[in-house]
Design a protein around this motif. Structure first.
Motif, PDB file in Angstrom:
ATOM      1  N   TRP A  76      23.252  -6.414  -2.512  1.00 10.97           N
ATOM      2  CA  TRP A  76      22.542  -6.575  -1.241  1.00 10.97           C
ATOM      3  C   TRP A  76      21.881  -5.276  -0.800  1.00 10.97           C
ATOM      4  N   VAL A  77      22.548  -4.154  -1.048  1.00 13.99           N
ATOM      5  CA  VAL A  77      21.938  -2.857  -0.734  1.00 13.99           C
ATOM      6  C   VAL A  77      20.674  -2.670  -1.557  1.00 13.99           C
ATOM      7  N   SER A  78      20.756  -3.004  -2.843  1.00 12.97           N
ATOM      8  CA  SER A  78      19.595  -2.885  -3.718  1.00 12.97           C
ATOM      9  C   SER A  78      18.450  -3.766  -3.234  1.00 12.97           C
ATOM     10  N   VAL A  79      18.766  -4.991  -2.846  1.00 12.68           N
ATOM     11  CA  VAL A  79      17.738  -5.900  -2.334  1.00 12.68           C
ATOM     12  C   VAL A  79      17.095  -5.340  -1.070  1.00 12.68           C
ATOM     13  N   ALA A  80      17.903  -4.778  -0.178  1.00 18.17           N
ATOM     14  CA  ALA A  80      17.373  -4.206   1.065  1.00 18.17           C
ATOM     15  C   ALA A  80      16.419  -3.055   0.786  1.00 18.17           C
ATOM     16  N   VAL A  81      16.794  -2.193  -0.160  1.00 18.11           N
ATOM     17  CA  VAL A  81      15.929  -1.063  -0.526  1.00 18.11           C
ATOM     18  C   VAL A  81      14.611  -1.564  -1.092  1.00 18.11           C
ATOM     19  N   LEU A  82      14.671  -2.561  -1.976  1.00 12.88           N
ATOM     20  CA  LEU A  82      13.452  -3.086  -2.596  1.00 12.88           C
ATOM     21  C   LEU A  82      12.546  -3.761  -1.568  1.00 12.88           C
ATOM     22  N   LEU A  83      13.130  -4.503  -0.658  1.00 15.97           N
ATOM     23  CA  LEU A  83      12.321  -5.149   0.382  1.00 15.97           C
ATOM     24  C   LEU A  83      11.667  -4.112   1.291  1.00 15.97           C
ATOM     25  N   ALA A  84      12.395  -3.024   1.576  1.00 15.55           N
ATOM     26  CA  ALA A  84      11.822  -1.959   2.392  1.00 15.55           C
ATOM     27  C   ALA A  84      10.647  -1.304   1.682  1.00 15.55           C
ATOM     28  N   LEU A  85      10.798  -1.075   0.377  1.00 16.28           N
ATOM     29  CA  LEU A  85       9.701  -0.494  -0.405  1.00 16.28           C
ATOM     30  C   LEU A  85       8.495  -1.427  -0.423  1.00 16.28           C
ATOM     31  N   ALA A  86       8.738  -2.724  -0.596  1.00 15.32           N
ATOM     32  CA  ALA A  86       7.644  -3.690  -0.623  1.00 15.32           C
ATOM     33  C   ALA A  86       6.906  -3.715   0.707  1.00 15.32           C
ATOM     34  N   ALA A  87       7.659  -3.746   1.804  1.00 21.06           N
ATOM     35  CA  ALA A  87       7.037  -3.773   3.128  1.00 21.06           C
ATOM     36  C   ALA A  87       6.265  -2.495   3.400  1.00 21.06           C
ATOM     37  N   SER A  88       6.868  -1.370   3.061  1.00 18.17           N
ATOM     38  CA  SER A  88       6.211  -0.081   3.284  1.00 18.17           C
ATOM     39  C   SER A  88       4.919   0.033   2.489  1.00 18.17           C
ATOM     40  N   GLY A  89       4.984  -0.382   1.213  1.00 17.35           N
ATOM     41  CA  GLY A  89       3.784  -0.313   0.376  1.00 17.35           C
ATOM     42  C   GLY A  89       2.677  -1.195   0.886  1.00 17.35           C
ATOM     43  N   GLY A  90       3.017  -2.415   1.311  1.00 20.18           N
ATOM     44  CA  GLY A  90       1.998  -3.327   1.813  1.00 20.18           C
ATOM     45  C   GLY A  90       1.371  -2.844   3.110  1.00 20.18           C
ATOM     46  N   ILE A  91       2.195  -2.372   4.034  1.00 19.80           N
ATOM     47  CA  ILE A  91       1.684  -1.889   5.320  1.00 19.80           C
ATOM     48  C   ILE A  91       0.769  -0.682   5.131  1.00 19.80           C
ATOM     49  N   LYS A  92       1.198   0.252   4.292  1.00 25.10           N
ATOM     50  CA  LYS A  92       0.375   1.444   4.064  1.00 25.10           C
ATOM     51  C   LYS A  92      -0.942   1.089   3.395  1.00 25.10           C
ATOM     52  N   ALA A  93      -0.901   0.125   2.471  1.00 18.05           N
ATOM     53  CA  ALA A  93      -2.133  -0.273   1.788  1.00 18.05           C
ATOM     54  C   ALA A  93      -3.135  -0.858   2.762  1.00 18.05           C
ATOM     55  N   VAL A  94      -2.656  -1.701   3.682  1.00 20.19           N
ATOM     56  CA  VAL A  94      -3.548  -2.307   4.675  1.00 20.19           C
ATOM     57  C   VAL A  94      -4.113  -1.244   5.604  1.00 20.19           C
ATOM     58  N   ARG A  95      -3.267  -0.306   6.034  1.00 20.38           N
ATOM     59  CA  ARG A  95      -3.747   0.756   6.923  1.00 20.38           C
ATOM     60  C   ARG A  95      -4.794   1.631   6.252  1.00 20.38           C
ATOM     61  N   ARG A  96      -4.560   1.970   4.983  1.00 17.88           N
ATOM     62  CA  ARG A  96      -5.528   2.808   4.264  1.00 17.88           C
ATOM     63  C   ARG A  96      -6.840   2.071   4.066  1.00 17.88           C
ATOM     64  N   TYR A  97      -6.724   0.774   3.790  1.00 18.62           N
ATOM     65  CA  TYR A  97      -7.942  -0.003   3.581  1.00 18.62           C
ATOM     66  C   TYR A  97      -8.767  -0.073   4.857  1.00 18.62           C
ATOM     67  N   ARG A  98      -8.103  -0.300   5.969  1.00 21.41           N
ATOM     68  CA  ARG A  98      -8.815  -0.396   7.243  1.00 21.41           C
ATOM     69  C   ARG A  98      -9.448   0.933   7.620  1.00 21.41           C
ATOM     70  N   ALA A  99      -8.762   2.009   7.320  1.00 20.43           N
ATOM     71  CA  ALA A  99      -9.292   3.332   7.670  1.00 20.43           C
ATOM     72  C   ALA A  99     -10.234   3.869   6.601  1.00 20.43           C
ATOM     73  N   HIS A 100     -10.308   3.192   5.452  1.00 20.32           N
ATOM     74  CA  HIS A 100     -11.123   3.658   4.326  1.00 20.32           C
ATOM     75  C   HIS A 100     -10.773   5.085   3.937  1.00 20.32           C
ATOM     76  N   ARG A 101      -9.450   5.356   3.954  1.00 24.29           N
ATOM     77  CA  ARG A 101      -8.990   6.672   3.538  1.00 24.29           C
ATOM     78  C   ARG A 101      -7.868   6.509   2.534  1.00 24.29           C
ATOM     79  N   LEU A 102      -8.250   6.190   1.314  1.00 23.41           N
ATOM     80  CA  LEU A 102      -7.237   6.062   0.271  1.00 23.41           C
ATOM     81  C   LEU A 102      -6.786   7.457  -0.146  1.00 23.41           C
ATOM     82  N   THR A 103      -5.489   7.663  -0.168  1.00 20.94           N
ATOM     83  CA  THR A 103      -4.961   8.980  -0.490  1.00 20.94           C
ATOM     84  C   THR A 103      -4.187   8.962  -1.783  1.00 20.94           C
ATOM     85  N   GLY A 104      -3.869  10.153  -2.269  1.00 22.82           N
ATOM     86  CA  GLY A 104      -3.125  10.305  -3.512  1.00 22.82           C
ATOM     87  C   GLY A 104      -1.652  10.410  -3.267  1.00 22.82           C
TER      88      GLY A 104
END
Length: 206
Positions: A76-104
């Motif tokens: 369950w800890v592993s699942v929680a970590v993976l879900l957090a990574l998935a959510a974080s990655g998706g949110i950041k991708a949307v924010r970068r796309y909207r701002a048109h500032r893709l970073t490294g």
């Protein structure tokens, strides 16, 4: 000695080749960052496999009973970590796309090659199934009764096998990253990766 070498290689590839949430995240991380960061992350995964192989080779049959009571909480800890990574990655991708500032990689998590290594090492170590896999393998093959030299060969071979596969995944991520130069391509890749990680994480407890 040859038997220990072959057993170690088979063990390493056996646990590494099935691409789960960690492997998926590795490919996506490299695609969004660089080969150097991806390679360090890949070696972090392989190091965890090597650590598990070492403990399994030394402890042998004592591992599985000790791990049985904590398998479910760790899963369950592993699942929680993976879900957090998935959510974080998706949110950041949307924010970068909207701002048109893709970073490294300097603006991504984990930051830098060292943190990529440590992050993936920790994420892989959260999986109790890897420990049980190596414990069962060593017990079933009789490696627990082998001499120290054969155990060392087994552990090194398992690490090398895992590292070679994880580096291959990182390489595929690097090629994918070069192909996705536009804002939309990177957004779709990040969101797709997040969805896959969520699905794989849910399947761990389904």
């Amino acid at each position: 000695m040859t038997g220990a070498l072959v057993a170690g290689l088979l063990a390493g590839y056996g646990i590494a080749i099935p691409v789960g949430p960690v492997g998926t995240y590795l490919v996506a991380l490299t695609a969004r960052t660089s080969w150097r960061v991806g390679a360090c992350a890949a070696l972090g995964i392989a190091s965890a496999d090597g650590i598990y192989a070492l403990v399994a080779a030394v402890a042998g049959s004592a591992l599985a009973p000790l791990l049985a009571p904590i398998v479910v909480p760790l899963r369950w800890v592993s699942v929680a970590v993976l879900l957090a990574l998935a959510a974080s990655g998706g949110i950041k991708a949307v924010r970068r796309y909207r701002a048109h500032r893709l970073t490294g990689i300097t603006q991504e998590l984990p930051v830098g090659a060292l943190k990529a290594y440590v992050g993936m090492l920790g994420m892989t170590l959260l999986s109790p199934m890897t420990m049980i896999y190596f414990a069962a393998l060593v017990l079933g093959s009789g490696s627990a009764n082998s001499n120290p030299a054969e155990r060392a060969v087994f552990v090194i071979a398992a690490f090398v096998a895992s590292a070679s596969w994880q580096l291959l995944l990182a390489g595929s991520g690097a090629l994918l990253g070069r192909a996705l130069t536009g804002h939309r391509g990177r957004l779709l890749t990040a969101l797709g990766s997040s969805v896959v990680i969520v699905v794989l994480a849910v399947r761990m407890v389904a």
